[in-house]
Design a protein around this motif. Structure first.
Motif, mmCIF file in Angstrom:
data_model
loop_
_atom_site.group_PDB
_atom_site.id
_atom_site.type_symbol
_atom_site.label_atom_id
_atom_site.label_comp_id
_atom_site.label_asym_id
_atom_site.label_seq_id
_atom_site.Cartn_x
_atom_site.Cartn_y
_atom_site.Cartn_z
ATOM 1 N N MET A 1 0.835 -1.191 0.000
ATOM 2 C CA MET A 1 0.000 0.000 0.000
ATOM 3 C C MET A 1 0.878 1.253 0.000
ATOM 4 N N LEU A 2 0.346 2.374 -0.493
ATOM 5 C CA LEU A 2 1.062 3.638 -0.516
ATOM 6 C C LEU A 2 0.769 4.393 0.772
ATOM 7 N N ARG A 3 1.805 4.675 1.540
ATOM 8 C CA ARG A 3 1.590 5.390 2.796
ATOM 9 C C ARG A 3 2.843 6.161 3.206
ATOM 10 N N LYS A 4 2.663 7.070 4.194
ATOM 11 C CA LYS A 4 3.777 7.871 4.710
ATOM 12 C C LYS A 4 4.599 7.024 5.675
ATOM 13 N N ILE A 5 5.916 7.069 5.491
ATOM 14 C CA ILE A 5 6.807 6.267 6.322
ATOM 15 C C ILE A 5 8.146 6.998 6.433
ATOM 16 N N ALA B 1 10.469 -0.047 15.499
ATOM 17 C CA ALA B 1 10.693 -0.185 14.060
ATOM 18 C C ALA B 1 12.142 0.082 13.675
ATOM 19 N N ILE B 2 12.855 0.837 14.517
ATOM 20 C CA ILE B 2 14.235 1.222 14.217
ATOM 21 C C ILE B 2 15.197 0.442 15.109
ATOM 22 N N GLU B 3 16.274 -0.067 14.527
ATOM 23 C CA GLU B 3 17.323 -0.735 15.272
ATOM 24 C C GLU B 3 18.673 -0.196 14.816
ATOM 25 N N ASP C 1 6.513 -2.592 8.921
ATOM 26 C CA ASP C 1 5.161 -2.809 9.429
ATOM 27 C C ASP C 1 5.001 -2.348 10.875
ATOM 28 N N TYR C 2 6.138 -1.994 11.538
ATOM 29 C CA TYR C 2 6.075 -1.451 12.892
ATOM 30 C C TYR C 2 6.019 0.084 12.886
ATOM 31 N N CYS C 3 6.332 0.708 11.772
ATOM 32 C CA CYS C 3 6.374 2.174 11.677
ATOM 33 C C CYS C 3 4.959 2.720 11.480
ATOM 34 N N ASP C 4 4.485 3.513 12.458
ATOM 35 C CA ASP C 4 3.127 4.057 12.369
ATOM 36 C C ASP C 4 3.052 5.357 11.578
ATOM 37 N N GLY C 5 4.212 5.884 11.156
ATOM 38 C CA GLY C 5 4.212 7.090 10.343
ATOM 39 C C GLY C 5 3.969 8.368 11.107
ATOM 40 N N ALA D 1 4.709 0.530 1.106
ATOM 41 C CA ALA D 1 5.210 -0.107 2.321
ATOM 42 C C ALA D 1 4.095 -0.963 2.918
ATOM 43 N N PRO D 2 4.455 -1.991 3.704
ATOM 44 C CA PRO D 2 3.423 -2.794 4.369
ATOM 45 C C PRO D 2 2.597 -1.930 5.319
ATOM 46 N N ALA D 3 1.360 -2.328 5.546
ATOM 47 C CA ALA D 3 0.486 -1.602 6.470
ATOM 48 C C ALA D 3 1.026 -1.700 7.891
ATOM 49 N N TYR D 4 0.741 -0.690 8.680
ATOM 50 C CA TYR D 4 1.138 -0.701 10.098
ATOM 51 C C TYR D 4 0.411 -1.831 10.817
ATOM 52 N N ASP D 5 1.154 -2.718 11.474
ATOM 53 C CA ASP D 5 0.593 -3.886 12.152
ATOM 54 C C ASP D 5 0.595 -3.649 13.661
#
Length: 238
Positions: free
Chosen positions: A1-5, A27-29, A41-45, A65-69
């Motif tokens: 899907m197209l989303r802000k990340i 989401a960040i390591e 998928d961990y980044c909520d934007g 990017a994958p949807a926020y899970d």
């Protein structure tokens, strides 16, 4: 899907780990000393990591990017909560801890061999950029903010300055970014009793002093503070 990340510029990243600490979703390591978006998928934007970055290495972008899970994030957070705490940069040497010191004699008679000098450092880590803002050792602390070179220039630094203080060190000439934001957060979110700034006489150390002064003003608190200047030949100037 197209989303802000988020997007991380590795060239600008200095590896401080502040963004990883600010990302509540995990989401960040830190990978090989650089921040990485390892779980899209961990980044909520929402970008909680953006203001934490001292080098402006993080921006938003609109892309596939994958949807926020959210459910996966909750499971990951529960797993991390049960694990031993460590700082986001991943290096075992940066794990936060309080160091308990037993009282030790300050001097010995001249007829005896010189006593071994005992470290007075009460916590780890001590670099300004590495200390966690909400570390338990900040509660009720007398804070020492010192330039890197001061402990090498002044011979009795541990007993006269580090003793009974929580110590933060840094070099405004060598470190990228501004310490003021991190120091403001430490002062604002903790019960700091006093602040002592120890700097060298060289002009570049003025950056450290100014950062602490700005942090004190921005914290909105009245905290007693003082500045001590060390000469390059190891004397206290003021």
């Amino acid at each position: 899907m197209l989303r802000k990340i988020i997007k991380i510029d590795e060239e600008k990243c200095n590896g401080c780990g502040a963004c990883a600490a600010a990302c509540h979703e995990g989401a960040i390591e830190m990978v090989n000393g650089k921040a990485k978006l390892t779980r899209e998928d961990y980044c909520d934007g929402l970008g909680d990591c953006l203001p934490a970055c001292p080098t402006n290495a993080i921006t938003f972008e609109l892309r596939e990017a994958p949807a926020y899970d959210e459910e996966a994030v909750r499971r990951s957070q529960a797993k991390k909560a049960a694990a031993p705490a460590k700082l986001p940069c991943g290096c075992p040497g940066t794990q936060s801890k309080t160091i308990r010191r037993e009282p030790s004699p300050m001097t010995r008679p001249a007829s005896f061999a010189p006593a071994q000098i005992t470290s007075q450092l009460q916590q780890w880590p001590c670099q300004i950029k590495l200390v966690p803002v909400n570390a338990p050792y900040f509660d009720g602390a007398n804070l020492l903010v010192a330039a890197d070179c001061t402990a090498f220039a002044y011979g009795n630094f541990h007993n006269e300055f580090i003793r009974n203080h929580i110590t933060l060190i840094g070099c405004p000439k060598l470190d990228e970014g501004d310490y003021a934001e991190k120091l403001t957060a430490i002062l604002a979110k903790n019960n700091i009793r006093s602040v002592k700034i120890v700097r060298m006489e060289v002009p570049c150390c003025g950056g450290l002093e100014n950062a602490v002064k700005r942090a004190l003003q921005a914290s909105g608190k009245f905290i007693p503070w003082q500045v001590v200047t060390i000469s390059t030949d190891g004397k206290i100037l003021e």
